[in-house]
Scaffold this motif. Sequence first.
Motif, PDB file in Angstrom:
ATOM      1  N   SER C  10      -0.767  13.457 -30.489  1.00 17.74           N
ATOM      2  CA  SER C  10      -1.234  14.778 -30.058  1.00 17.74           C
ATOM      3  C   SER C  10      -2.048  15.481 -31.139  1.00 17.74           C
ATOM      4  CB  SER C  10      -0.074  15.675 -29.653  1.00 17.74           C
ATOM      5  OG  SER C  10       1.102  14.981 -29.554  1.00 17.74           O
ATOM      6  N   ARG C  13      -7.985  15.377 -32.937  1.00 16.16           N
ATOM      7  CA  ARG C  13      -8.801  16.497 -32.450  1.00 16.16           C
ATOM      8  C   ARG C  13     -10.238  16.113 -32.161  1.00 16.16           C
ATOM      9  NH1 ARG C  13      -4.985  18.239 -31.217  1.00 16.16           N
ATOM     10  NH2 ARG C  13      -3.913  20.182 -31.620  1.00 16.16           N
ATOM     11  N   PRO C  29       0.538   5.093 -21.882  1.00 16.60           N
ATOM     12  CA  PRO C  29       1.187   6.395 -22.070  1.00 16.60           C
ATOM     13  C   PRO C  29       2.017   6.812 -20.860  1.00 16.60           C
ATOM     14  CG  PRO C  29      -1.133   6.676 -21.581  1.00 16.60           C
ATOM     15  CD  PRO C  29      -0.903   5.200 -21.695  1.00 16.60           C
ATOM     16  N   ALA C  30       2.936   7.753 -21.111  1.00 11.56           N
ATOM     17  CA  ALA C  30       3.820   8.238 -20.044  1.00 11.56           C
ATOM     18  C   ALA C  30       3.004   8.829 -18.894  1.00 11.56           C
ATOM     19  CB  ALA C  30       4.788   9.276 -20.601  1.00 11.56           C
ATOM     20  N   GLY C  31       1.908   9.517 -19.218  1.00 15.76           N
ATOM     21  CA  GLY C  31       1.092  10.138 -18.173  1.00 15.76           C
ATOM     22  C   GLY C  31       0.524   9.117 -17.205  1.00 15.76           C
ATOM     23  N   TRP C  33       1.993   6.266 -16.362  1.00 12.10           N
ATOM     24  CA  TRP C  33       3.110   5.907 -15.492  1.00 12.10           C
ATOM     25  C   TRP C  33       3.379   7.011 -14.483  1.00 12.10           C
ATOM     26  CZ3 TRP C  33       5.250   1.311 -14.878  1.00 12.10           C
ATOM     27  CH2 TRP C  33       5.110   0.362 -15.914  1.00 12.10           C
ATOM     28  N   GLY C  34       3.232   8.255 -14.901  1.00 13.70           N
ATOM     29  CA  GLY C  34       3.427   9.364 -13.966  1.00 13.70           C
ATOM     30  C   GLY C  34       2.441   9.286 -12.814  1.00 13.70           C
ATOM     31  N   LEU C 161     -10.859  17.837  -6.780  1.00 10.66           N
ATOM     32  CA  LEU C 161     -10.364  18.960  -7.588  1.00 10.66           C
ATOM     33  C   LEU C 161      -9.913  18.468  -8.959  1.00 10.66           C
ATOM     34  CD1 LEU C 161      -8.345  20.898  -4.867  1.00 10.66           C
ATOM     35  CD2 LEU C 161     -10.501  21.588  -5.926  1.00 10.66           C
ATOM     36  N   TRP C 165     -11.414  19.750 -12.564  1.00 12.37           N
ATOM     37  CA  TRP C 165     -10.545  20.205 -13.660  1.00 12.37           C
ATOM     38  C   TRP C 165     -10.807  19.392 -14.921  1.00 12.37           C
ATOM     39  CZ3 TRP C 165      -6.661  17.322 -16.081  1.00 12.37           C
ATOM     40  CH2 TRP C 165      -5.805  18.048 -16.936  1.00 12.37           C
ATOM     41  N   LEU C 168     -14.010  20.352 -16.618  1.00  9.46           N
ATOM     42  CA  LEU C 168     -13.831  21.624 -17.330  1.00  9.46           C
ATOM     43  C   LEU C 168     -13.114  21.386 -18.660  1.00  9.46           C
ATOM     44  CD1 LEU C 168     -12.812  24.103 -14.494  1.00  9.46           C
ATOM     45  CD2 LEU C 168     -14.837  24.223 -15.957  1.00  9.46           C
ATOM     46  N   LYS C 169     -12.042  20.586 -18.605  1.00 11.29           N
ATOM     47  CA  LYS C 169     -11.290  20.321 -19.831  1.00 11.29           C
ATOM     48  C   LYS C 169     -12.138  19.597 -20.858  1.00 11.29           C
ATOM     49  CE  LYS C 169      -6.890  21.496 -19.805  1.00 11.29           C
ATOM     50  NZ  LYS C 169      -6.270  22.161 -20.941  1.00 11.29           N
ATOM     51  N   THR C 175      -9.005  15.474 -26.498  1.00 13.52           N
ATOM     52  CA  THR C 175      -7.682  15.289 -27.101  1.00 13.52           C
ATOM     53  C   THR C 175      -7.046  14.088 -26.433  1.00 13.52           C
ATOM     54  OG1 THR C 175      -6.545  16.639 -25.462  1.00 13.52           O
ATOM     55  CG2 THR C 175      -7.391  17.787 -27.415  1.00 13.52           C
ATOM     56  N   MET C 176      -5.926  13.633 -26.961  1.00 19.65           N
ATOM     57  CA  MET C 176      -5.233  12.495 -26.364  1.00 19.65           C
ATOM     58  C   MET C 176      -4.788  12.847 -24.950  1.00 19.65           C
ATOM     59  SD  MET C 176      -4.462   9.399 -26.821  1.00 19.65           S
ATOM     60  CE  MET C 176      -4.613   9.133 -28.576  1.00 19.65           C
ATOM     61  N   TYR C 177      -4.359  14.093 -24.765  1.00 24.20           N
ATOM     62  CA  TYR C 177      -3.955  14.561 -23.441  1.00 24.20           C
ATOM     63  C   TYR C 177      -5.100  14.366 -22.448  1.00 24.20           C
ATOM     64  CZ  TYR C 177      -2.193  18.074 -20.073  1.00 24.20           C
ATOM     65  OH  TYR C 177      -1.752  18.727 -18.964  1.00 24.20           O
ATOM     66  N   ARG C 178      -6.320  14.732 -22.836  1.00 20.51           N
ATOM     67  CA  ARG C 178      -7.460  14.616 -21.922  1.00 20.51           C
ATOM     68  C   ARG C 178      -7.863  13.171 -21.726  1.00 20.51           C
ATOM     69  NH1 ARG C 178     -10.595  19.827 -24.587  1.00 20.51           N
ATOM     70  NH2 ARG C 178      -8.695  21.099 -24.496  1.00 20.51           N
TER      71      ARG C 178
END
Lengths: 633, 330, 209
Positions: C10, C13, C29-31, C33-34, C161, C165, C168-169, C175-178
């Motif tokens: 996380s 940057r 990553p967990a995301g 699998w989600g 949608l 999103w 926009l991000k 980031t790793m999240y994105r």
Amino acid sequence: MATIEFPAEQRVDRLERQWQSKPGVLGWLTTTDHKRIGILYFWTTLVLFGIGGTEAMLMRTQLIEPNNHVLGPASYDRVFTLHGITMIFFFIIPMTTGAFGNYLVPLMIGARDMAFPRMNMLSYWVFLGSGIFLYLGLASGNGPNGAWFGFTPLTLRLFDPSRGADFYALALIFNGIASSLTSSNLIVTMFKLRAPGMSFNRLPTFCYAFLAAAFGLLFALPALSADCIYLFLDRNHGTHFFDPSKGGSNLLWQHLFWFFGHPEVYILIVPAFGIATAIIPAFTQRKIVAYPLVAIAELLVVFIGFGVWAHHMFVVGMPTISVVFFAAATAMVVIPSAIQVFSWCMSLITGMPRFRTPLLFIAGFIWMFVNGGLTGIMFVAVPFDQQVHDTYFVIAHFHYIIFGAAVFPIFGGMYYWFPKLTGKLYFERPGQICFWVIFAGTNLLFFPMYIVGLLGMPRQIYTYSSGMGWDAYNAAESAGAYLTALGIVLLFANLVVSYFKGEPAGPDPWNAPTLEWATSSPPPDFNFAVIPTVSSAYPNWDAEDRERDARKLADGVMVLEEGHEQPVSTTVDGRFAEVIEMPHSSPWPLVLGVCIALVFGALVIGHYGIAGIFGVLCLLSLFGWHWKEPQES
Amino acid sequence: MKRRRSGGGLVVLAAVLLLAGCGSQTNTLAPHAPAAKSIDSLWWWVLGGCSFGLAFVTGLLVLAWVRRRSMGPGREPGERAGWIVILTLGIGTMVVGLCALFIVGDVFTIRSTEAPAAAATAMTVRAVGHQWYWEFDYANGRAVTADEMHIPVRTEVLVQVDSADVIHSFWVPELNRKIDAIPGQQNAIGLYADKPGVYRGECLQYCGLQHAHMGFLVFADPPAQYRKWLANQERPARASSAAGRRVFMQGPCSSCHTIRGTPAHGTVGPDLTHLATRTTLAGVVLPNHPGDLREWILHNQKVKPGNRMPDIDLVGRPLKALLAYLDGLK
Amino acid sequence: MTDYAAPRTSRARTPVEVSRLAAQRLGLPAGWWGMLMLIASEGTLMGCFLATYWYLRIRAPHWPPDGIPEPRVVVPMTLAGVLLLTSVPMHLASRAVRAGRLAATRWFLLIALLVQTGYFAYEVDDFGNQLRSFQPARDAYASIYYTLLGADHGHVLIGMLLNVWLLLKLSTGLTMYRLNATVAIAWYWHFVNVLTVVVIGSLTSVHVV
């Protein structure tokens, strides 16, 4: 990796500061801590258990004698419908997956939280909302009365002009969202957040059971949702899914319902199998017999359970070939259950069994489960099934299984983990007495139902005539119900008194093998100061590993106190892969939960425009939720 | 403290109690037809096998309890080797038992309980489930009655089962298994009574408010008696009290009930053409006596709350006339 | 021996850092699998709608029933193919983001979104047209036809949608999240695209099967 040296206490302080929940009510409303969420689920499901139990007592009081007048047919029909829905969707599933699963799974795998903490909280709000929604239906004079399986055409608008079946259909979809979210969370948590070294073959059998139940829910619930969507559309928008005169079919409802409904009943009992396999090693002080077979059996039961649904439909007039196929498939699903029964019994016999209250409940569970399971095996013979289908024989069968194989382990689990959650020991003698009272009560309640079913008493009747030969059995069953209720009240009274007066328990009063016993009672907010390293399936019995972990605290290895940090491992081998930031308190799950509830509220009163607006609010809430990434908060 | 009673003994005790539980006309274990008898004998074998299974597991649990007593402190847990043998034996026994059950039940017994082909039967009756009574049609609708079916004894009868509204289930426990009555679907079942008698039937699929009161009777008559009954049922209604007939036709009755041979052609309630030949009323709820019939007409919502017939407001002479008329519908 | 060193993903940057750590970490990553869980659940729901369609169709003597025009084949299948093709830019976006090429990622996503929007606009218009000719309350065919098709369109809308999103991000950096989100949303689109082909294929197969 720390480059600055901190003493152990300072590290623990930093962890506490990172992980502590906000104080007060606001803290509970915005928490993402899996332990708090588990506790919220626990208390909410207990209230719903009380409601479902009251419904049962009302029914047994009405049926204590023939032609009784405690409940008329309209009320009775609502009561038995709500009893089934409440016990299945609002007690057992949320108590096992929501309470036990949420609280214990992260602890057992050495994690600090579930994989998706905010989604976890959302699932609680959605669950609570669906329960309130259903009972608002009852309170507004629109209680569902189509039985828990809601067969058409009885639930169509023509035969239920009230909104009862609309509340039924929407409540089940609503509730299904919560269970799907919880299942996804449990699966990803068990796949990715296991402590380093916990490869798949070292996952506790409790976790295998919850994994099986989670997969089951994930794949079974959509069938129920599809059915409920069709029901809502047929009732409110003139569609013809269930109208044979326009190309539809009433059997469509049943096929989809039981495609969900049969896996559902395995989902009800498999987590309880997990509780049993957690309790048995602790009270026999030996590893569970045939661990790999048990783990696979737990998964197989649910998997094969997807192929047997039409054994609930042996009397609808399907062709003989289909009927025989489903009978054969049903015979197959017996095998994994039998393997587990033998494993449990062999573990008890070859270990040093201490029959404390939790193990008494497990022994009772084994006996009740085998009793109900054997009558289930009888249904493999289709002609016999076709005789006793829809009679009290079936009620006896599934209550032996549900009460015996789901509720007994839940009660046993409450006693077993009571020291972990409260830090106190419960009082042993009253606990054992409660077990025997409940065991006697449930047998008196359910055994005569086998007999009266063979004597032809149908299910779901609000009264019966004298002279059918059913009177004495019904009276005995009602007496059994009162005895069971007494035992349950005493069980909870004991827990309450123990909470206030019990001896301190310490971290591990049982010398149990799983990781939740390696931390304090109750656990700190961060669960483990040092993320445990695991080298066997019984990590708390590996004293060397646990001592090595304790020494790591001062060195800062695997403490991960620089943020709200959680390690992630590879799926199969459990190799340490990355460190991620977890989300902390957030108001968005509550906001989204309220928006979802408003959508369902608007749908049930038929205001689709307003429902659409609330739907847009849901999207905006999701947008707000994901605005800040976890590492930014 | 002994662990618990033998599970098997409990079941045998229950079986004995069952035999003592006669008086029930819906006893699946008092069969009077080949189909029901084959299921009954299957049941006793299965009960034996399952009782053995339950007793075995009870024994294992008792053994665990006993071994706990005999172990002193500090004894090592037992060796694992034995469990493989027991597991294999146990699972093996189960597999053999399951196969036997499947073969006997689903290959052999099922042949006598499945619906016979129409060609293999001597006659056909149509049973139509309504909320909350059973309509029985004979001879292509020439004879229609309700809640009381007659069949000739020792004759294979095909019953075509259908529904006019929601799903019901047709079940005569002492003769055969049940079959659902599903709207839009033709189901069928065979009935064959070994000896003359009255057999009680019930609706076994929850169908609404009065599912509890949807019983029916099956009379197995000697063939000559049956033919006489059928011939009578096929005739239109006998002439009876004219005053009562007037009350029936001019009041609400004729809008819901049919009396063949009169202007009454209602289809909501049961056909009343030969009401006086029936032994019970309202789905085996009341006996068919004048006092009970009176009670039904005036206060049926108290007897069977929620049923489709309203309480009929009649007093004095019109009521007496109506009762006399109905009593004459033989 | 357990290795106690792993990247704090996380913290990355810049796109270069993110790409480096993504290559370094083990496993998915967990995301991701989600998203797989969501696909499993939604896929099963759509599978139930499809099973309903085929169940009712097999039991029907005429399908579509008399009076309802047979669905067109060429245009719907071509459009489904066009939507399927958007899996290409989505996959390329997924690869670009893992390589740290943020600008390329944005372009691929934008291309995909534009085509998806065009597809969706046409389908909404077509849906409206069909509703004028026969309504869901007409019979069981119409009921399942519109439910199945409508559910598929709904999943396309959700995907659009998600792309909005994501764009926009990604407009403010990586980031790793994105990165995880990009990979997961690409998989969502593969699921929706295959689903659309199966749904349209089933609905238009009255000519063939």
